[in-house]
Design an enzyme around this catalytic site. Structure first.
Site, PDB file in Angstrom:
ATOM      1  N   HIS A 152       0.827  -1.193   0.000  1.00  0.00           N
ATOM      2  CA  HIS A 152       0.000   0.000   0.000  1.00  0.00           C
ATOM      3  C   HIS A 152       0.874   1.261   0.000  1.00  0.00           C
ATOM      4  CE1 HIS A 152      -2.896   2.829   2.186  1.00  0.00           C
ATOM      5  NE2 HIS A 152      -3.519   2.530   1.064  1.00  0.00           N
ATOM      6  N   HIS A 202      -1.056  10.424  -3.034  1.00  0.00           N
ATOM      7  CA  HIS A 202      -2.266   9.835  -2.468  1.00  0.00           C
ATOM      8  C   HIS A 202      -3.496  10.682  -2.754  1.00  0.00           C
ATOM      9  CE1 HIS A 202      -5.028   7.767   0.084  1.00  0.00           C
ATOM     10  NE2 HIS A 202      -5.118   8.749   0.948  1.00  0.00           N
TER      11      HIS A 202
END
Length: 380
Positions: free
Chosen positions: A43, A85
């Protein structure tokens, strides 16, 4: 010597092309000759150690044993996909410390919420490359802040291919297109999706058998990509909170990001369905009409109830995985972090085993090495 040199160069070129073809032809489990096992998806790279979404963080997660690396994608002013992100830059870079970019701080509406920040969409790629990445997660090391560049999506594709050629297994990529409706309002319809497909095609990874999953919280972008490419797609779903009884809360308070409770493109088009729809038989069939998998927040699969003292009690697994598999959908839940292990007495290894036992096909983790170890110690 010239003929020999030419022959050697030709052989190297042939090997490289053949190897790339082999990489492109792998699907799902990057090691198709091995028994099927859950995928370990890094991730944002090894973000528990290094600043997220940097080449260095991805390299580290590959060294730790990741099967896939996950780049989140946003667009620059001149149309490049870069890896952050969110479209906002202040939380993950040193942009606020650079006077030359002070004038680019602005306020924009993002998924129903007014946000003041520096947005990648106002920066050219040349300007983005002047920024340095920072650790975004409180409590993690800041030792490597301001040392690493912001990569493009193309750079991440190249990294995965190089690692696959030089390592002992195929490394996949798992890009997420972030807030496509927001980006496409600036650039025009499907600009973000088309740019993604262009970069994948350029990297020879725009097809069903490539080690690629494309994910998104919105629906229409995935449906559009499905009409243009056979690349594997995953519908992400979320929820705003967990109620005390363990049920999920989809109603988002005014002024917060609407996308916590429903796909923002649904909301923008007057569609009242929340992410709860995707947990039903009808919702699973709908998802399977355009996607290969579904990516839920962990509590969709195993939730917990909370008493008045704050004590949490684990609840039985829902039928989420059963319904998904019934509709030929893979299940890749997110995000496993040592800091918020919510079950199994705070033992990360036990939590991984809990979800492996539930039947997940893969999972997103901030701690790649621990997830890999948990998979090794897991007894089917």
């Amino acid at each position: 010597m010239k003929p020999l040199k030419f022959m050697m160069l030709s052989m190297i070129a042939l090997f490289t092309i053949t190897s790339c073809d082999l990489i492109d032809d792998h699907i799902g489990n990057p090691n198709p000759d091995e028994p099927k096992k859950p995928l370990i998806i890094a991730h944002r790279g090894a973000q528990s150690i290094l600043p997220e979404h940097t080449i260095e963080a991805y390299k580290k997660s590959i060294e730790m044993g990741a099967d896939y690396i996950e780049p989140d994608l946003v667009l620059t002013k001149d149309g490049y996909l870069v890896v952050r992100h969110e479209p906002m830059l202040s939380g993950t870079t040193n942009v606020a410390d650079l006077p030359e970019f002070a004038h680019l701080k602005t306020t924009k509406e993002l998924d129903g919420k007014m946000v003041t920040d520096w947005f990648a969409i106002d920066f050219t790629l040349v300007q983005i490359k002047k920024l340095k990445a920072r650790q975004a997660y409180n409590g993690r090391s800041k030792e490597f802040d301001d040392k690493f560049d912001i990569p493009t999506f193309t750079e991440v594709i190249r990294l995965a291919k190089r690692a696959s050629l030089t390592g002992d297994k195929i490394i996949g990529i798992y890009p997420e297109i972030k807030h496509p409706l927001f980006h496409n309002e600036f650039f025009g319809a499907h600009k973000m999706e088309d740019k993604l497909l262009y970069d994948l095609k350029k990297g020879r990874m725009n097809h069903k058998n490539a080690p690629v999953f494309v994910q998104c919280f919105e629906v229409a972008p995935l449906q559009y990509i499905n009409t243009k490419s056979s690349v594997k797609l995953v519908q992400l779903i979320s929820t705003y909170d967990i109620k005390k009884d363990g049920s999920l809360e989809y109603n988002v308070p005014d002024g917060d990001f609407i996308s916590y409770g429903s796909p923002f493109d649904f909301y923008a088009n007057g569609d009242s369905r929340t992410y709860e729809f995707f947990t039903t038989e009808e919702g699973m069939k709908f998802t399977a009409s355009y996607a290969d998998g579904i990516g839920p927040w962990k509590p969709f699969i195993i939730s917990y109830k909370t008493d008045d003292s704050g004590k949490r009690t684990l609840l039985p697994a829902t039928n989420f995985i059963e319904l998904a598999h019934k509709n030929n959908l893979l299940v890749h839940p997110y995000t496993f972090r040592n800091e918020n292990t919510q079950w199994s007495g705070g033992n990360p290894e036990s939590e991984y085993h809990l979800f492996f036992d539930a039947g997940v096909d893969g999972l997103f983790t901030d701690y790649t090495d621990e997830a890999v170890n948990a998979l090794y110690t897991w007894k089917k």
